[in-house]
Enzyme design. Structure first.
Site, PDB file in Angstrom:
ATOM      1  N   LYS A 123       0.856  -1.116  -0.085  1.00  0.00           N
ATOM      2  CA  LYS A 123       0.020  -0.153   0.012  1.00  0.00           C
ATOM      3  C   LYS A 123       0.721   1.208   0.025  1.00  0.00           C
ATOM      4  O   LYS A 123       0.709   2.011  -0.679  1.00  0.00           O
ATOM      5  CB  LYS A 123      -0.824   0.185   1.093  1.00  0.00           C
ATOM      6  CG  LYS A 123      -2.023   1.225   1.147  1.00  0.00           C
ATOM      7  CD  LYS A 123      -2.383   1.446   2.579  1.00  0.00           C
ATOM      8  CE  LYS A 123      -3.325   0.049   2.816  1.00  0.00           C
ATOM      9  NZ  LYS A 123      -4.128   0.432   4.112  1.00  0.00           N
ATOM     10  N   LYS A 135       3.627  -2.252  11.242  1.00  0.00           N
ATOM     11  CA  LYS A 135       2.477  -2.153  11.765  1.00  0.00           C
ATOM     12  C   LYS A 135       2.813  -2.658  13.315  1.00  0.00           C
ATOM     13  O   LYS A 135       3.914  -3.351  13.624  1.00  0.00           O
ATOM     14  CB  LYS A 135       1.592  -3.109  11.386  1.00  0.00           C
ATOM     15  CG  LYS A 135      -0.078  -2.949  11.552  1.00  0.00           C
ATOM     16  CD  LYS A 135      -0.737  -1.747  10.816  1.00  0.00           C
ATOM     17  CE  LYS A 135      -1.676  -1.322  11.255  1.00  0.00           C
ATOM     18  NZ  LYS A 135      -2.676  -0.410  10.369  1.00  0.00           N
ATOM     19  N   ASP A 175      -4.565   3.685  14.144  1.00  0.00           N
ATOM     20  CA  ASP A 175      -5.331   2.556  13.570  1.00  0.00           C
ATOM     21  C   ASP A 175      -6.759   2.431  14.547  1.00  0.00           C
ATOM     22  O   ASP A 175      -6.925   3.257  15.297  1.00  0.00           O
ATOM     23  CB  ASP A 175      -4.508   1.510  13.095  1.00  0.00           C
ATOM     24  CG  ASP A 175      -5.279   0.271  12.398  1.00  0.00           C
ATOM     25  OD1 ASP A 175      -5.772   0.588  11.450  1.00  0.00           O
ATOM     26  OD2 ASP A 175      -5.335  -0.888  12.970  1.00  0.00           O
ATOM     27  N   THR A 219      -8.487   9.037   4.990  1.00  0.00           N
ATOM     28  CA  THR A 219      -8.766   7.616   4.358  1.00  0.00           C
ATOM     29  C   THR A 219     -10.186   7.636   3.708  1.00  0.00           C
ATOM     30  O   THR A 219     -10.453   7.005   2.538  1.00  0.00           O
ATOM     31  CB  THR A 219      -8.681   6.622   5.525  1.00  0.00           C
ATOM     32  OG1 THR A 219      -7.428   6.768   6.126  1.00  0.00           O
ATOM     33  CG2 THR A 219      -8.690   5.097   5.212  1.00  0.00           C
ATOM     34  N   ASN A 250     -13.168   6.416  12.346  1.00  0.00           N
ATOM     35  CA  ASN A 250     -12.753   7.567  11.460  1.00  0.00           C
ATOM     36  C   ASN A 250     -13.087   7.213   9.920  1.00  0.00           C
ATOM     37  O   ASN A 250     -13.371   8.111   9.313  1.00  0.00           O
ATOM     38  CB  ASN A 250     -11.153   7.486  11.641  1.00  0.00           C
ATOM     39  CG  ASN A 250     -10.561   8.194  10.719  1.00  0.00           C
ATOM     40  OD1 ASN A 250      -9.883   7.909   9.672  1.00  0.00           O
ATOM     41  ND2 ASN A 250     -10.684   9.650  11.073  1.00  0.00           N
TER      42      ASN A 250
HETATM   43  P1  NDP Z   1     -11.966   3.206  14.509  1.00  0.00           P
HETATM   44  O1  NDP Z   1     -11.405   2.443  15.534  1.00  0.00           O
HETATM   45  O2  NDP Z   1     -12.194   4.549  14.161  1.00  0.00           O
HETATM   46  O3  NDP Z   1     -13.336   2.584  13.991  1.00  0.00           O
HETATM   47  C1  NDP Z   1     -13.499   1.283  13.712  1.00  0.00           C
HETATM   48  C2  NDP Z   1     -15.241   1.160  13.510  1.00  0.00           C
HETATM   49  O4  NDP Z   1     -15.571  -0.225  13.352  1.00  0.00           O
HETATM   50  C3  NDP Z   1     -15.608   1.400  14.882  1.00  0.00           C
HETATM   51  O5  NDP Z   1     -17.094   1.983  14.455  1.00  0.00           O
HETATM   52  C4  NDP Z   1     -16.174  -0.212  15.454  1.00  0.00           C
HETATM   53  O6  NDP Z   1     -16.940  -0.102  16.434  1.00  0.00           O
HETATM   54  C5  NDP Z   1     -16.360  -0.811  14.058  1.00  0.00           C
HETATM   55  N1  NDP Z   1     -16.086  -2.361  14.256  1.00  0.00           N
HETATM   56  C6  NDP Z   1     -15.117  -2.775  14.960  1.00  0.00           C
HETATM   57  N2  NDP Z   1     -15.302  -4.119  14.908  1.00  0.00           N
HETATM   58  C7  NDP Z   1     -16.309  -4.406  14.139  1.00  0.00           C
HETATM   59  C8  NDP Z   1     -17.103  -5.535  13.916  1.00  0.00           C
HETATM   60  N3  NDP Z   1     -16.644  -6.674  14.052  1.00  0.00           N
HETATM   61  N4  NDP Z   1     -18.160  -5.418  13.148  1.00  0.00           N
HETATM   62  C9  NDP Z   1     -18.564  -4.069  12.626  1.00  0.00           C
HETATM   63  N5  NDP Z   1     -18.171  -2.971  13.077  1.00  0.00           N
HETATM   64  C10 NDP Z   1     -16.937  -3.189  13.834  1.00  0.00           C
HETATM   65  O7  NDP Z   1     -11.169   2.491  13.338  1.00  0.00           O
HETATM   66  P2  NDP Z   1     -10.958   3.252  11.777  1.00  0.00           P
HETATM   67  O8  NDP Z   1     -11.992   3.774  11.283  1.00  0.00           O
HETATM   68  O9  NDP Z   1      -9.646   4.290  11.696  1.00  0.00           O
HETATM   69  O10 NDP Z   1     -10.370   2.038  10.869  1.00  0.00           O
HETATM   70  C11 NDP Z   1     -11.227   1.264  10.343  1.00  0.00           C
HETATM   71  C12 NDP Z   1     -10.597   0.142   9.605  1.00  0.00           C
HETATM   72  O11 NDP Z   1     -10.082   0.838   8.355  1.00  0.00           O
HETATM   73  C13 NDP Z   1      -9.623  -0.696  10.095  1.00  0.00           C
HETATM   74  O12 NDP Z   1      -9.526  -1.955   9.531  1.00  0.00           O
HETATM   75  C14 NDP Z   1      -8.188  -0.088   9.855  1.00  0.00           C
HETATM   76  O13 NDP Z   1      -7.211  -0.841   9.795  1.00  0.00           O
HETATM   77  C15 NDP Z   1      -8.371   0.456   8.461  1.00  0.00           C
HETATM   78  N6  NDP Z   1      -7.897   1.656   8.121  1.00  0.00           N
HETATM   79  C16 NDP Z   1      -7.964   2.988   8.826  1.00  0.00           C
HETATM   80  C17 NDP Z   1      -6.913   3.924   8.277  1.00  0.00           C
HETATM   81  C18 NDP Z   1      -7.037   5.320   8.973  1.00  0.00           C
HETATM   82  O14 NDP Z   1      -6.678   6.183   8.752  1.00  0.00           O
HETATM   83  N7  NDP Z   1      -7.788   5.419  10.041  1.00  0.00           N
HETATM   84  C19 NDP Z   1      -6.186   3.791   7.064  1.00  0.00           C
HETATM   85  C20 NDP Z   1      -6.351   2.631   6.572  1.00  0.00           C
HETATM   86  C21 NDP Z   1      -7.122   1.661   6.912  1.00  0.00           C
HETATM   87  P3  NDP Z   1     -16.926   0.152  17.865  1.00  0.00           P
HETATM   88  O15 NDP Z   1     -17.211   1.726  18.084  1.00  0.00           O
HETATM   89  O16 NDP Z   1     -17.902  -0.650  18.614  1.00  0.00           O
HETATM   90  O17 NDP Z   1     -15.517  -0.089  18.288  1.00  0.00           O
END
Ligand code: NDP
Length: 455
Positions: A123, A135, A175, A219, A250
């Site tokens: 990536k 990571k 993350d 993102t 996020n």
């Molecule tokens: P956050 O912690 O901000 O949010 C994760 C979200 O997913 C929360 O709403 C969480 O809910 C929910 N969640 C967690 N587990 C599950 C599940 N099993 N089923 C449904 N929902 C779930 O993380 P990010 O938004 O930053 O990251 C999300 C994904 O994107 C990850 O895979 C991360 O690796 C990837 N990513 C993030 C980047 C970034 O810039 N932030 C960049 C590239 C990839 P709850 O509030 O209940 O925990």
């Protein structure tokens, strides 16, 4: 005839490496899966270039340059001592300092960190910027912890990590479970231990101390820039499309924001307990208020909005009929059964905002059914690309405006899209962005490794 033999032998090389990884890393299923996915898709490059096999390039590529595991002791507000596992996998530094997020979640283990680190290598290569792959994280669960507990955990984590990172060595970021608050605590502790203001050692920093405008949005926005180019190439756009976005963190939040700006109707989002379906369209202000401001549960959305319905459990979100599905929550959240439902409901594009959210079987089904598939490595690279822009600003001791960063992000996403599309075409897989992005990402890293000798 000779060519056929070469193909068989070189594909055998890929098979051998996949087997070797399974044997030498027992139980690391997530890592096995990602190695299989990447190596299978770069087989056409290996067929054409035996030099990589001669240099044992795949053997080197699948082995992290360094794996650091450590204990993280911390004390809760009642004075009870806890110990968590800490990880940092420095996977590949061929094109720049290791770069990749830190994840705080009870599911974190070595396999997950290695899978994420391996993906990150390609990536980061795709972003066009000079960053290697890494990571890290911990099985610490931030849920329900007080600010002071989070701070003590972050300080303890950094007390070990600081000796392994640096702005020219390894640059962690956020993350899952690591947002602005955690990065602040980590940076504060790093600065204290080093007695130096090395702003570029972490990204995702607050704007008052070296953060970049538009990093928070990057993102989610990047995913929308990428997928809208893909839609446009296929004669479609976001306007008036029904979109389902999982997660409410996020990535999901800013994917929803940009999708709405592009004229789409986002009808669902979720958290790890369940999902909300709002046929009137998700009220993002309310989601932000619940998740960003109060750190509450998405369930509360339905309590506040009469048009919305809350359903316990996450998987059901993919049963909601939609034109575009953007899994933005977590890995392996969209399986074959969900893919079948989405396809049956007429989905036109599935775009991965999270890392590896679709299972391999789901991806195969989506692609077989001619649904556009935007793979995570390319489609969600906007976050790390903007982190690299944050590093660039830190090096200059200068900051760009939101518009400047956003326009660079747009250009980068377009470069990634074109590189993936062109690589797929060149190697006989026209239209398959998964193969294309793996090949494009691989070639840059592989050639940098070849140029640097056997290291
Ligand atoms: P956050 O912690 O901000 O949010 C994760 C979200 O997913 C929360 O709403 C969480 O809910 C929910 N969640 C967690 N587990 C599950 C599940 N099993 N089923 C449904 N929902 C779930 O993380 P990010 O938004 O930053 O990251 C999300 C994904 O994107 C990850 O895979 C991360 O690796 C990837 N990513 C993030 C980047 C970034 O810039 N932030 C960049 C590239 C990839 P709850 O509030 O209940 O925990």
């Amino acid at each position: 005839m000779l060519k056929l033999r070469e193909v068989v032998i070189l594909n055998k090389y890929v098979e051998e490496i996949i087997e070797k990884v399974k044997k030498e890393n027992p139980g690391e299923t997530e890592f096995h899966n990602t190695v299989k996915e990447v190596l299978t898709s770069i087989a056409p490059v290996l067929d054409k270039n035996p030099k990589y096999q001669e240099a044992a390039l795949l053997e080197r590529l699948v082995e992290p340059e360094r794996t650091i595991m450590f204990r993280v002791p911390w004390t809760d507000d009642k004075g009870k001592v806890h110990v968590n596992k800490g990880y940092r996998v420095q996977f590949n530094s061929a094109i720049g300092p290791y770069k990749g997020g830190l994840r705080l979640h009870p599911s974190v283990n070595l396999s997950i960190i290695k899978f994420l680190g391996f993906e990150q290598v390609f990536k980061n290569s795709l972003t066009t910027l000079p960053i290697g792959g890494g990571k890290g994280g911990s099985n610490f669960d931030p849920k329900g912890k007080s600010d002071a507990e989070i701070m003590r955990f972050c300080q303890s984590f950094m007390t070990e990590l600081y000796r392994h990172i640096g702005q020219d060595v390894d640059v962690p970021a956020g993350d899952i479970g690591v947002g602005g608050r955690e990065i602040g605590y980590l940076f504060g502790q790093y600065k204290r231990l080093k007695n130096a203001y090395e702003a570029g050692v972490l990204t995702g920093k607050g704007l008052t101390y070296g953060g970049s405008l538009a990093r928070t949005e990057a993102t989610g926005y990047g995913l929308l820039y990428f997928t809208s180019l893909y839609l446009a190439d296929n004669g479609m756009d976001y306007k008036d499309k029904t979109v389902v976005i999982s997660g409410s963190g996020n990535v999901a939040t800013y994917a929803i924001e940009k999708a709405q700006e592009f004229g789409a109707k986002v009808v669902a989002c979720s958290d790890s307990n369940g999902y909300v379906y709002d046929p009137e369209g998700i009220d993002l202000k309310l989601v932000k208020e619940i998740k960003e401001v109060r750190r509450g549960r998405i369930k509360e959305y339905a309590e506040k909005k009469p048009s919305a319905k809350y359903t316990e459990g996450c998987k059901g979100i993919w049963t909601i009929p939609c034109d575009i599905a953007l899994p933005c929550a977590t890995q392996q959240e969209l399986d074959l059964e969900s893919a079948k439902t989405l396809v049956a409901n007429g989905v036109k594009l599935v775009g991965e905002g999270a890392n590896m959210p679709c299972t391999l079987e789901a991806i195969a089904y989506i692609q077989e059914n001619k649904v556009l598939f935007a793979p995570a490595k390319a489609a969600n690279a906007g976050g790390v690309a903007t982190s690299a822009l944050e590093m660039a600003q830190n090096s200059m001791r200068y900051s760009w405006t939101f518009e400047e960063v956003d326009s660079k992000l747009k250009r980068i996403m377009s470069d990634i899209y074109n590189a993936s599309k062109n690589a797929a075409k060149e190697y006989g897989h026209e239209g398959d962005l998964l193969v294309g992005c793996n090949i494009a990402g691989f070639l840059k890293v592989a050639n940098a490794m070849m140029a640097q000798g056997i290291v």
